[in-house]
Design a protein around this motif. Structure first.
Motif, PDB file in Angstrom:
ATOM      1  N   ASN A 157       0.817  -1.225   0.000  1.00 52.34           N
ATOM      2  CA  ASN A 157       0.000   0.000   0.000  1.00 52.34           C
ATOM      3  C   ASN A 157       0.845   1.266   0.000  1.00 52.34           C
ATOM      4  OD1 ASN A 157      -2.446  -1.300  -0.100  1.00 52.34           O
ATOM      5  ND2 ASN A 157      -2.894  -1.102   2.086  1.00 52.34           N
ATOM      6  N   ALA A 158       2.072   1.165   0.510  1.00 52.51           N
ATOM      7  CA  ALA A 158       2.938   2.343   0.576  1.00 52.51           C
ATOM      8  C   ALA A 158       3.365   2.821  -0.805  1.00 52.51           C
ATOM      9  CB  ALA A 158       4.178   2.045   1.417  1.00 52.51           C
ATOM     10  N   ASP A 159       3.227   1.966  -1.820  1.00 54.06           N
ATOM     11  CA  ASP A 159       3.617   2.354  -3.177  1.00 54.06           C
ATOM     12  C   ASP A 159       2.626   3.312  -3.813  1.00 54.06           C
ATOM     13  OD1 ASP A 159       5.935   0.952  -3.145  1.00 54.06           O
ATOM     14  OD2 ASP A 159       5.211  -0.734  -4.348  1.00 54.06           O
ATOM     15  N   VAL A 160       1.457   3.429  -3.224  1.00 58.53           N
ATOM     16  CA  VAL A 160       0.418   4.285  -3.792  1.00 58.53           C
ATOM     17  C   VAL A 160       0.741   5.741  -3.465  1.00 58.53           C
ATOM     18  CG1 VAL A 160      -2.037   4.842  -3.744  1.00 58.53           C
ATOM     19  CG2 VAL A 160      -1.289   2.463  -3.601  1.00 58.53           C
ATOM     20  N   GLU A 161       0.545   6.601  -4.427  1.00 61.47           N
ATOM     21  CA  GLU A 161       0.757   8.036  -4.233  1.00 61.47           C
ATOM     22  C   GLU A 161      -0.589   8.757  -4.172  1.00 61.47           C
ATOM     23  OE1 GLU A 161       3.399   9.509  -3.546  1.00 61.47           O
ATOM     24  OE2 GLU A 161       4.856   7.909  -3.906  1.00 61.47           O
ATOM     25  N   PRO A 162      -0.820   9.584  -3.149  1.00 62.44           N
ATOM     26  CA  PRO A 162       0.015   9.695  -1.941  1.00 62.44           C
ATOM     27  C   PRO A 162      -0.181   8.483  -1.049  1.00 62.44           C
ATOM     28  CG  PRO A 162      -1.969  10.981  -1.672  1.00 62.44           C
ATOM     29  CD  PRO A 162      -2.017  10.452  -3.082  1.00 62.44           C
ATOM     30  N   PRO A 163       0.772   8.156  -0.184  1.00 62.70           N
ATOM     31  CA  PRO A 163       0.616   7.017   0.712  1.00 62.70           C
ATOM     32  C   PRO A 163      -0.692   7.099   1.498  1.00 62.70           C
ATOM     33  CG  PRO A 163       2.841   7.901   0.843  1.00 62.70           C
ATOM     34  CD  PRO A 163       2.053   8.866   0.002  1.00 62.70           C
ATOM     35  N   GLY A 164      -1.378   5.960   1.582  1.00 62.21           N
ATOM     36  CA  GLY A 164      -2.633   5.921   2.304  1.00 62.21           C
ATOM     37  C   GLY A 164      -3.830   6.325   1.479  1.00 62.21           C
ATOM     38  N   ALA A 165      -3.635   6.562   0.187  1.00 63.56           N
ATOM     39  CA  ALA A 165      -4.752   6.978  -0.662  1.00 63.56           C
ATOM     40  C   ALA A 165      -5.789   5.870  -0.765  1.00 63.56           C
ATOM     41  CB  ALA A 165      -4.229   7.340  -2.051  1.00 63.56           C
ATOM     42  N   ALA A 166      -7.003   6.265  -1.084  1.00 60.39           N
ATOM     43  CA  ALA A 166      -8.099   5.296  -1.189  1.00 60.39           C
ATOM     44  C   ALA A 166      -7.864   4.291  -2.302  1.00 60.39           C
ATOM     45  CB  ALA A 166      -9.417   6.042  -1.414  1.00 60.39           C
ATOM     46  N   SER A 167      -6.987   4.626  -3.233  1.00 64.85           N
ATOM     47  CA  SER A 167      -6.714   3.718  -4.350  1.00 64.85           C
ATOM     48  C   SER A 167      -5.740   2.604  -3.985  1.00 64.85           C
ATOM     49  CB  SER A 167      -6.137   4.511  -5.530  1.00 64.85           C
ATOM     50  OG  SER A 167      -4.965   5.209  -5.138  1.00 64.85           O
ATOM     51  N   ALA A 168      -5.275   2.536  -2.740  1.00 66.81           N
ATOM     52  CA  ALA A 168      -4.376   1.464  -2.316  1.00 66.81           C
ATOM     53  C   ALA A 168      -5.053   0.124  -2.566  1.00 66.81           C
ATOM     54  CB  ALA A 168      -4.030   1.612  -0.841  1.00 66.81           C
ATOM     55  N   PRO A 169      -4.298  -0.861  -3.044  1.00 74.37           N
ATOM     56  CA  PRO A 169      -4.929  -2.124  -3.438  1.00 74.37           C
ATOM     57  C   PRO A 169      -5.547  -2.903  -2.287  1.00 74.37           C
ATOM     58  CG  PRO A 169      -2.526  -2.262  -3.603  1.00 74.37           C
ATOM     59  CD  PRO A 169      -2.865  -0.825  -3.366  1.00 74.37           C
ATOM     60  N   ILE A 170      -5.058  -2.720  -1.061  1.00 73.51           N
ATOM     61  CA  ILE A 170      -5.614  -3.462   0.071  1.00 73.51           C
ATOM     62  C   ILE A 170      -6.342  -2.464   0.970  1.00 73.51           C
ATOM     63  CG2 ILE A 170      -5.091  -4.954   2.036  1.00 73.51           C
ATOM     64  CD1 ILE A 170      -2.585  -5.848   0.561  1.00 73.51           C
ATOM     65  N   PRO A 171      -7.666  -2.537   1.030  1.00 70.88           N
ATOM     66  CA  PRO A 171      -8.436  -1.563   1.819  1.00 70.88           C
ATOM     67  C   PRO A 171      -8.037  -1.580   3.293  1.00 70.88           C
ATOM     68  CG  PRO A 171      -9.878  -2.820   0.354  1.00 70.88           C
ATOM     69  CD  PRO A 171      -8.537  -3.480   0.305  1.00 70.88           C
ATOM     70  N   ARG A 172      -8.141  -0.431   3.950  1.00 73.07           N
ATOM     71  CA  ARG A 172      -7.793  -0.352   5.364  1.00 73.07           C
ATOM     72  C   ARG A 172      -8.646  -1.312   6.186  1.00 73.07           C
ATOM     73  NH1 ARG A 172      -3.172   0.440   6.359  1.00 73.07           N
ATOM     74  NH2 ARG A 172      -3.835   0.467   8.541  1.00 73.07           N
ATOM     75  N   ARG A 173      -9.875  -1.524   5.787  1.00 73.50           N
ATOM     76  CA  ARG A 173     -10.737  -2.429   6.551  1.00 73.50           C
ATOM     77  C   ARG A 173     -10.171  -3.844   6.570  1.00 73.50           C
ATOM     78  NH1 ARG A 173     -17.018  -2.594   5.024  1.00 73.50           N
ATOM     79  NH2 ARG A 173     -16.188  -3.349   3.040  1.00 73.50           N
ATOM     80  N   VAL A 174      -9.532  -4.256   5.479  1.00 73.53           N
ATOM     81  CA  VAL A 174      -8.923  -5.587   5.435  1.00 73.53           C
ATOM     82  C   VAL A 174      -7.788  -5.673   6.450  1.00 73.53           C
ATOM     83  CG1 VAL A 174      -7.616  -7.203   3.999  1.00 73.53           C
ATOM     84  CG2 VAL A 174      -9.565  -5.961   3.032  1.00 73.53           C
ATOM     85  N   VAL A 175      -6.999  -4.613   6.536  1.00 72.26           N
ATOM     86  CA  VAL A 175      -5.851  -4.601   7.440  1.00 72.26           C
ATOM     87  C   VAL A 175      -6.307  -4.513   8.895  1.00 72.26           C
ATOM     88  CG1 VAL A 175      -3.767  -3.328   8.072  1.00 72.26           C
ATOM     89  CG2 VAL A 175      -4.403  -3.569   5.659  1.00 72.26           C
ATOM     90  N   GLU A 176      -7.368  -3.763   9.157  1.00 74.52           N
ATOM     91  CA  GLU A 176      -7.769  -3.474  10.535  1.00 74.52           C
ATOM     92  C   GLU A 176      -8.749  -4.487  11.105  1.00 74.52           C
ATOM     93  OE1 GLU A 176      -9.291   0.448  10.085  1.00 74.52           O
ATOM     94  OE2 GLU A 176      -7.302   1.364   9.841  1.00 74.52           O
TER      95      GLU A 176
END
Length: 578
Positions: free
Chosen positions: A456-475
């Motif tokens: 997910n850190a590869d997404v610009e900007p870091p933490g953007a909604a377009s990150a491939p793994i949703p935050r809900r999956v991680v949390e």
């Protein structure tokens, strides 16, 4: 300027058994080195046959074919640089029929064969099964420089590095004493996390001890569960690295190496070392998946995409390895699957651009329950169908579905099981363990989360909604969703407690008492080790993994099935809960 030898490090991704293709790679590297005015080209261990060839070595046809290929690549040295390349070399009786050797080619022919002296028989290595150890060798003259060639394990012998040294010989020291100006080590050294830096330190110690420059050339690529990270280099007596090839990819670099122990006076050509462990793991898994699939003759994969952390990370790495167009994710919801899981699975697939299908299994699950109901009816049954039966039926329906898609569309199935779950048997045989390869099979759960963060850190900007793994999956708390409101920690110790025990016991060889002395709860240690050894039968039947640690569950883990292990989880009567 001090006299030097121009050495080309040919870091190649060879395929076991593909002698013609491997010879093509060697010839192409030799031609590039010729164009760079190299004096010597160095390839890796058993480069013509591929490493590790295992029982392929018992087939005369394979050995003879690579000897024919050796003649072919040696001929190229008639009007070009000399060549050192790894071969399986027939030897005269008595003893084993082959030596693991470095062939030194010059002036169009093979001028020396240097047999490996130290044969590893630990972890993933079983070379004493196939090879006869060498008895020593003399340096070979190349462009007026005496070159001392050695093979991989011959350099892994500095006694003060090990608590229990395996060898009392020093092949590199013997070559230096015999007059070698330059030491060369051809290697097939498998990757594990942090090993690249250790190799440079080890070879630097040899260079310093013997007052010589040393060229180390390692294989790169995935072969079955082993990943070879390359990272070939030239190191001097002062520990300085003058040249380093890229990690996890083919590379060829040319270095003007000082003769003997002279100072380096050229321009250093060093690919950056990858120090971040999650990035190392990511690159290793992607390479392992890519080569396993392609070298097995496939292009496409399919995996169950549940919306959980493991399958999400596995899908990301598969897409990275093969390209999104070669990956199919399948969600297979049943009555206990939350809507959030299917939504998150779709979000991962959409972010990656992979194909995605939803194939509900609840009707099939219901039919299975009806089919299995009669044996559980009657007075002798104390409960309706046990929960484990229902849970495993769901997993096996999903496994059958994935295998059907694989058969229909010529794909391999990737299973997302991780090392923490495999350690304690938290997996269903013929269900979530179905597959051709387990990319995360040597990742403890904590590393899976680190990989998700890294991806997910590869997404610009870091933490953007377009990150491939949703935050809900991680949390979200991890769950197999095979019964109502299920959480992994209903059946397992918390991963924060489980992972360090698995790391200590499996990867570091700690005993149960060691783990308790380190501060782990005695009851938890006993529980985990009981579960771990009771799950041996499962690990014998699961797909190969991509190896990341010094001790993985795979060909290097050889515990018996029919055995008693009580002594291994004994933490002492005063601390045991029974």
């Amino acid at each position: 300027m001090a006299r030097s030898l121009r050495v080309a490090l040919a870091q190649l991704n060879v395929t076991v058994g593909d002698v013609a293709g491997n010879a093509d790679l060697v010839e192409a590297a030799h031609e590039r080195a010729r164009a760079a005015d190299a004096d010597l080209v160095v390839c890796s261990e058993l480069a013509l046959l591929g490493y590790p060839p295992r029982d392929l070595l018992s087939r005369e046809a394979a050995v003879e074919r690579q000897l024919d290929a050796l003649d072919r690549v040696a001929a190229a040295t008639a009007d070009g640089p000399a060549l050192v390349v790894g071969i399986a070399d027939p030897v005269s009786p008595p003893g084993r029929a082959l030596a693991n050797a470095a062939a030194v080619c010059r002036d169009g022919e093979v001028v020396a064969r240097v047999a490996k002296r130290l044969l590893p028989t630990y972890d993933v290595f079983d070379e004493d099964r196939y090879f006869e150890p060498g008895a020593g060798a003399e340096p070979v003259e190349v462009a007026g420089v005496d070159v001392g060639a050695s093979v991989c394990e011959d350099a892994w012998n500095l006694p003060d590095l090990w608590s229990h040294p395996r060898y009392d010989a020093d092949p590199l020291g013997d070559l230096a004493s015999a007059g070698a100006d330059l030491l060369v080590n051809v290697s097939g050294s498998p990757f594990h996390l942090g090993k690249g830096r250790f190799r440079e330190e080890l070879m630097g110690r040899h260079a310093a001890e013997h007052g010589r420059w040393l060229a180390f050339v390692n294989q790169v690529g995935g072969n079955d569960e082993l990943v070879f990270d390359g990272g070939s280099f030239v190191v001097g007596p002062d520990g300085g690295v003058a040249c380093r090839c890229a990690a996890f990819e083919e590379d060829l670099r040319v270095c003007d190496v000082p003769v003997g122990g002279g100072p380096f006076e050229g321009e250093r050509d060093c690919a950056p070392r990858i120090s971040d462990r999650a990035e190392q793991a990511r690159r290793a898994i992607a390479l392992g998946v890519r080569d396993y699939v392609r070298k097995s003759g496939f292009e496409d994969v399919v995996l169950g995409l549940s919306g959980g952390i493991d399958s999400s990370v596995a899908a990301c790495l598969a897409a990275e390895a093969l390209g999104a167009e070669h990956v199919l994710g399948v969600a297979m919801p049943a009555r206990y699957t939350s809507d959030a899981s299917t939504e998150d699975a779709r979000a991962v697939a959409d972010a990656l651009g992979i194909d995605f299908q939803v194939l509900p299994i609840d009707d099939t699950f219901g039919a299975f329950l009806d089919h299995l109901a009669p044996p559980f009816e009657g007075e002798e049954s104390t409960e309706p169908m046990p929960g484990t039966v229902e849970e495993n039926v769901q997993a096996r329906i999903r496994g059958t579905t994935l295998m059907a898609l694989a058969n229909a569309f010529d794909r391999l199935v990737l299973t997302p099981d991780n090392k923490s779950e495999a350690a304690v048997g938290y997996c269903t045989l013929y269900g979530d363990t179905v597959g051709a390869l387990a990319p995360l099979g040597d990742c403890r759960k904590g590393l899976v989360y680190d990989l998700a963060d890294r991806i997910n850190a590869d997404v610009e900007p870091p933490g953007a909604a377009s990150a491939p793994i949703p935050r809900r999956v991680v949390e979200r708390p991890p769950s197999a969703e095979l019964r109502p409101d299920q959480r992994d920690e209903d059946d397992l110790p918390p991963y924060a407690a489980l992972d360090p025990i698995v790391e200590g016991y499996v990867e570091e060889g700690a005993s149960a008492r060691d783990l308790v002395d380190e501060g782990h709860d005695p009851a938890t240690v006993e529980r985990v080790l009981r579960m771990l050894h009771r799950a041996e039968y499962k690990r014998w039947q699961v797909p190969p993994i991509v190896r990341l640690t010094p001790q993985a569950f795979g060909i290097g883990w050889r515990y018996p099935l029919a055995a008693r292990y009580e002594a291994l989880w004994d933490v002492g009567d005063e601390r045991s809960t029974g």
